[in-house]
Write an enzyme that holds these catalytic residues in place. Structure first.
Site, PDB file in Angstrom:
ATOM      1  N   GLY A  32      25.115  21.662  27.785  1.00 51.69           N
ATOM      2  CA  GLY A  32      23.929  21.153  28.475  1.00 51.69           C
ATOM      3  C   GLY A  32      22.701  21.122  27.687  1.00 51.69           C
ATOM      4  O   GLY A  32      22.504  21.690  26.611  1.00 51.69           O
ATOM      5  N   GLU A  70      38.495  17.189  27.026  1.00 51.62           N
ATOM      6  CA  GLU A  70      37.614  16.882  25.931  1.00 51.62           C
ATOM      7  C   GLU A  70      38.699  16.410  24.981  1.00 51.62           C
ATOM      8  O   GLU A  70      38.268  15.754  23.984  1.00 51.62           O
ATOM      9  CB  GLU A  70      37.097  18.058  25.607  1.00 51.62           C
ATOM     10  CG  GLU A  70      35.711  18.694  26.451  1.00 51.62           C
ATOM     11  CD  GLU A  70      35.333  19.941  26.012  1.00 51.62           C
ATOM     12  OE1 GLU A  70      34.382  20.265  26.783  1.00 51.62           O
ATOM     13  OE2 GLU A  70      35.715  20.462  24.738  1.00 51.62           O
ATOM     14  N   MET A 104      29.080  27.300  25.084  1.00 50.75           N
ATOM     15  CA  MET A 104      29.761  28.692  24.871  1.00 50.75           C
ATOM     16  C   MET A 104      30.927  29.116  23.820  1.00 50.75           C
ATOM     17  O   MET A 104      31.362  30.132  23.956  1.00 50.75           O
ATOM     18  CB  MET A 104      30.530  28.764  26.281  1.00 50.75           C
ATOM     19  CG  MET A 104      29.848  28.477  27.763  1.00 50.75           C
ATOM     20  SD  MET A 104      30.724  28.502  29.126  1.00 50.75           S
ATOM     21  CE  MET A 104      31.307  30.285  29.173  1.00 50.75           C
ATOM     22  N   GLU A 105      31.011  28.145  22.847  1.00 55.72           N
ATOM     23  CA  GLU A 105      31.859  28.453  21.609  1.00 55.72           C
ATOM     24  C   GLU A 105      31.153  28.252  20.339  1.00 55.72           C
ATOM     25  O   GLU A 105      31.474  29.128  19.407  1.00 55.72           O
ATOM     26  CB  GLU A 105      33.143  27.303  21.834  1.00 55.72           C
ATOM     27  CG  GLU A 105      33.813  27.650  22.878  1.00 55.72           C
ATOM     28  CD  GLU A 105      33.220  26.810  24.202  1.00 55.72           C
ATOM     29  OE1 GLU A 105      33.530  27.125  25.440  1.00 55.72           O
ATOM     30  OE2 GLU A 105      32.578  25.776  24.078  1.00 55.72           O
ATOM     31  N   ASP A 144      24.897  17.517  31.205  1.00 55.80           N
ATOM     32  CA  ASP A 144      23.961  17.897  32.086  1.00 55.80           C
ATOM     33  C   ASP A 144      22.573  18.349  31.400  1.00 55.80           C
ATOM     34  O   ASP A 144      22.733  18.411  30.056  1.00 55.80           O
ATOM     35  CB  ASP A 144      24.629  18.988  32.924  1.00 55.80           C
ATOM     36  CG  ASP A 144      25.010  20.291  32.096  1.00 55.80           C
ATOM     37  OD1 ASP A 144      24.230  20.939  31.729  1.00 55.80           O
ATOM     38  OD2 ASP A 144      26.205  20.513  31.739  1.00 55.80           O
TER      39      ASP A 144
END
Length: 242
Positions: free
Chosen positions: A85, A19, A182-183, A206
């Site tokens: 996502g 990333e 997740m962060e 996704d």
């Protein structure tokens, strides 16, 4: 040595090497310092003094990284880029989501506190900085004219959401959530504690369903990494240096 307090510094954070690699390629003068097992790259990009770093994956990793950036490198603004996502029905793979609010979907201290509320803070949602976020929206639209740019709630938790049932559960419980990762919400809580402006942009890799793991790494390399570099470049060109 820590940097001088007199120089405003922007932090650029990514969760994965793929990333952030394209952003680091734009900083030929960057020098590296290792702190808390992380490599912090200090340099310049489009007139801004910048510290770029990989946070690692998950909320604890993001919180550690943000704290080191603020305490040791004295950054005064933080931008997080990466992938997520998609949750909302109108977002699709390849779209860009700019966060206006962030929430931990796995925070639940009920019945002591309402679901999602961070204990003792009296809030579940953390807002991004208005000026940075508006600049980010405009920059994403300018840098990626063929991509759809959405703005709203991004939710975070310490799990890779990769089943249709879990995605549907999150959509049912938090219907205005656009994307899951997740962060971001952990980073937002640290920035709230320190009074540091922050912004978050995510490319959707996704649909957070049963196919979420398919070609994930390839997507990050081929799409998310160049998207991040393009957005960051446009953002820093538009954002005032002070």
């Amino acid at each position: 040595m820590p940097p001088s307090d007199s120089v405003p510094r922007m932090a650029l954070i990514g969760a994965m090497q793929e990333e952030l690699s394209a952003v680091l390629a734009l900083m030929p003068d960057a020098s590296c310092q290792t702190v808390a097992g992380r490599q912090f790259w200090q340099g310049h990009l489009h007139g801004h003094a910048v510290v770029a770093v990989l946070s690692g994956i998950g909320k604890v990793a993001a919180a550690i990284t943000a704290t080191v950036l603020i305490e040791k490198f004295q950054v005064n603004r933080i931008l997080f880029t990466g992938v997520a996502g998609g949750l909302a029905s109108h977002v699709k793979v390849g779209d860009v989501v700019v966060g206006k609010e962030l929430l931990q979907h796995d925070m639940n201290a009920s019945p002591l506190f309402p679901p999602y509320e961070v204990p003792l803070l009296g809030r579940a949602r953390f807002q991004t900085d208005d000026v940075m976020t508006q600049c980010l929206i405009e920059s994403a639209a300018l840098a990626l004219p063929h991509a759809q740019v959405h703005t709203g709630l991004i939710i975070s938790g310490d799990q890779f959401v990769s089943s249709a049932s879990e995605s549907q559960r999150l959509q049912s419980h938090i219907p205005d959530a656009l994307a899951v990762e997740m962060e971001g919400a952990a980073l937002a809580q640290v920035c709230h504690a320190y009074g540091i402006p922050m912004a978050v942009v995510r490319t959707l890799s996704d649909r957070a369903d049963d196919d979420a793991h398919t070609d994930f790494v390839q997507f990050v390399k081929a799409v998310a990494s160049p998207f991040s570099a393009a957005i960051v470049s446009a953002f820093l060109k538009r954002l005032p240096t002070t």
